[in-house]
Structure formats: C-alpha cells, structure tokens
Design an enzyme around this catalytic site. Structure first.
Site, mmCIF file in Angstrom:
data_model
loop_
_atom_site.group_PDB
_atom_site.id
_atom_site.type_symbol
_atom_site.label_atom_id
_atom_site.label_comp_id
_atom_site.label_asym_id
_atom_site.label_seq_id
_atom_site.Cartn_x
_atom_site.Cartn_y
_atom_site.Cartn_z
ATOM 1 N N LYS A 10 0.829 -1.215 0.000
ATOM 2 C CA LYS A 10 0.000 0.000 0.000
ATOM 3 C C LYS A 10 0.869 1.273 0.000
ATOM 4 C CE LYS A 10 -3.962 -2.292 2.200
ATOM 5 N NZ LYS A 10 -4.979 -2.227 3.297
ATOM 6 N N TYR A 50 -12.240 -1.545 -3.921
ATOM 7 C CA TYR A 50 -12.760 -1.755 -2.576
ATOM 8 C C TYR A 50 -14.282 -1.577 -2.517
ATOM 9 C CZ TYR A 50 -8.196 -2.251 -0.296
ATOM 10 O OH TYR A 50 -6.969 -2.720 0.143
ATOM 11 N N ARG A 103 2.545 -6.683 8.871
ATOM 12 C CA ARG A 103 1.859 -5.526 9.467
ATOM 13 C C ARG A 103 2.471 -5.148 10.822
ATOM 14 N NH1 ARG A 103 -4.175 -7.220 7.346
ATOM 15 N NH2 ARG A 103 -4.209 -5.874 5.492
ATOM 16 N N ASN A 113 -2.112 0.172 6.729
ATOM 17 C CA ASN A 113 -1.602 -1.089 7.252
ATOM 18 C C ASN A 113 -0.725 -1.872 6.267
ATOM 19 O OD1 ASN A 113 -3.645 -1.894 5.628
ATOM 20 N ND2 ASN A 113 -4.809 -2.989 7.186
ATOM 21 N N HIS A 116 -2.169 -5.389 1.436
ATOM 22 C CA HIS A 116 -3.466 -6.035 1.235
ATOM 23 C C HIS A 116 -3.234 -7.510 0.973
ATOM 24 C CE1 HIS A 116 -7.397 -6.984 -0.539
ATOM 25 N NE2 HIS A 116 -6.714 -7.637 -1.459
ATOM 26 N N GLU A 127 -9.322 -10.070 -8.002
ATOM 27 C CA GLU A 127 -8.388 -8.976 -7.729
ATOM 28 C C GLU A 127 -7.154 -9.059 -8.635
ATOM 29 O OE1 GLU A 127 -9.787 -8.628 -3.057
ATOM 30 O OE2 GLU A 127 -7.781 -9.385 -3.506
#
Ligand code: ATP
Ligand code: MG
Length: 138
Positions: A10, A50, A103, A113, A116, A127
């Site tokens: 991310k 999302y 994480r 965080n 994904h 995805e």
C-alpha cells in the site's frame, strides 16, 4: 483449495521505502511471484477495487489513502496461498498483529496497514484480474 493469492504493497509502505523488504519476506516465506507491477490507483479505480466496503464508515478514508501514492500489485503462488499469506501479513490492526508479521513490522494504523491480502480464492482471482491481463500472469 487454490494456490494463488493477490497482494498490494500500500502507499504508506511504498513511501517509507519498504517495498524491497516486503518482497523479500514474501519470497523467503516460499511464495513465488507470478505477476508484479508498480502503479498508482486513481480515486475511481481504488473505489472500484474496494467496492465491497462501500457501505462501511471508513470507505472514503480507504479510497483516499489507496489513491494517495504508488502501490505495488502482485499475484503470489504457494500451497494454500490465501490463508498462508494472511498469516504472513497479520491482523488488519497492527496493534493486534503477531510478532514477525508484515503488518507488525511495517504498518502504522488500522487504515495505513502496509499490505493487502485477498480473503478468498474467488476474490484472489477477481483482484488479480483487476490489475493483470492473462499475458502478465506467469
Ligand atoms: P485488506 O483487505 O486490505 O487485506 P483486511 O482484509 O485485513 O485488509 P478489511 O476488513 O478487508 O481488512 O478492510 C480493508 C481495509 O480497509 C483494511 O486493510 C484497512 O486499510 C481499511 N480499514 C479496515 N477497517 C478500518 C477501520 N476501522 N478504519 C480505517 N480503515 C479501516
Ligand atoms: Mg480484506
């Protein structure tokens, strides 16, 4: 049981320079990278990705964050990949994540965080196909 999952590094982990360390952990845990790209999601694309969370109170924050900077998307292969990868990344909230998880090491909050990970075999395929054409999946 499928042997593939989908991940994104991310924007928070990307901007802090953790991409290489996270890819190294992924390889060291026995995942094979079968697709990989760095890209920057528009707000619209982040919202689409999302969409399942559209009714959740944090959806706007999530879409803003996920479109705030570049990400690295990848498809990973390993036996029981979805469950094994969720073990490697740890709980959604880094405060609850086990020692040694991605994480725990790199996430700063429940929103930002670091990574994904797909939550089912079905979503892993959806995805992966969102980011990669069949020609880009090895
Ligand atoms: P991901 O789908 O990103 O792998 P996850 O499956 O552990 O994470 P989800 O419940 O699917 O968790 O939530 C998706 C993402 O939405 C989380 O990773 C996080 O970035 C964000 N998020 C979840 N809960 C909250 C919250 N309470 N406040 C802010 N952001 C949240
Ligand atoms: Mg999820």
């Amino acid at each position: 049981m499928s042997n593939r999952t989908f991940t994104m590094i991310k924007p928070d982990a990307t901007s802090k320079g953790h991409t290489g360390a996270i890819l190294q952990m992924i390889n060291a845990t026995g995942f094979r990278i079968v697709a990989l790209k760095m890209t920057h999601l528009s707000e619209q694309k982040a919202g689409e990705f999302y969409a399942v969370h559209a009714q959740r109170p944090f959806y706007g924050e999530l879409v803003n964050f996920m479109s705030s900077g570049p990400i690295t998307a990848a498809i990973l292969e390993k036996e029981n990949a979805v469950a094994e990868f969720r073990k490697l990344i740890g709980a959604t909230n880094p405060a609850d994540a086990a020692e040694g998880t991605i994480r725990k090491l790199y996430a700063s909050s429940i929103g930002e965080n670091a990574v994904h990970g797909s939550d089912s075999d079905e979503n892993a395929v959806i995805e992966g196909d969102f980011f990669f054409s069949k020609l880009e999946q090895f």
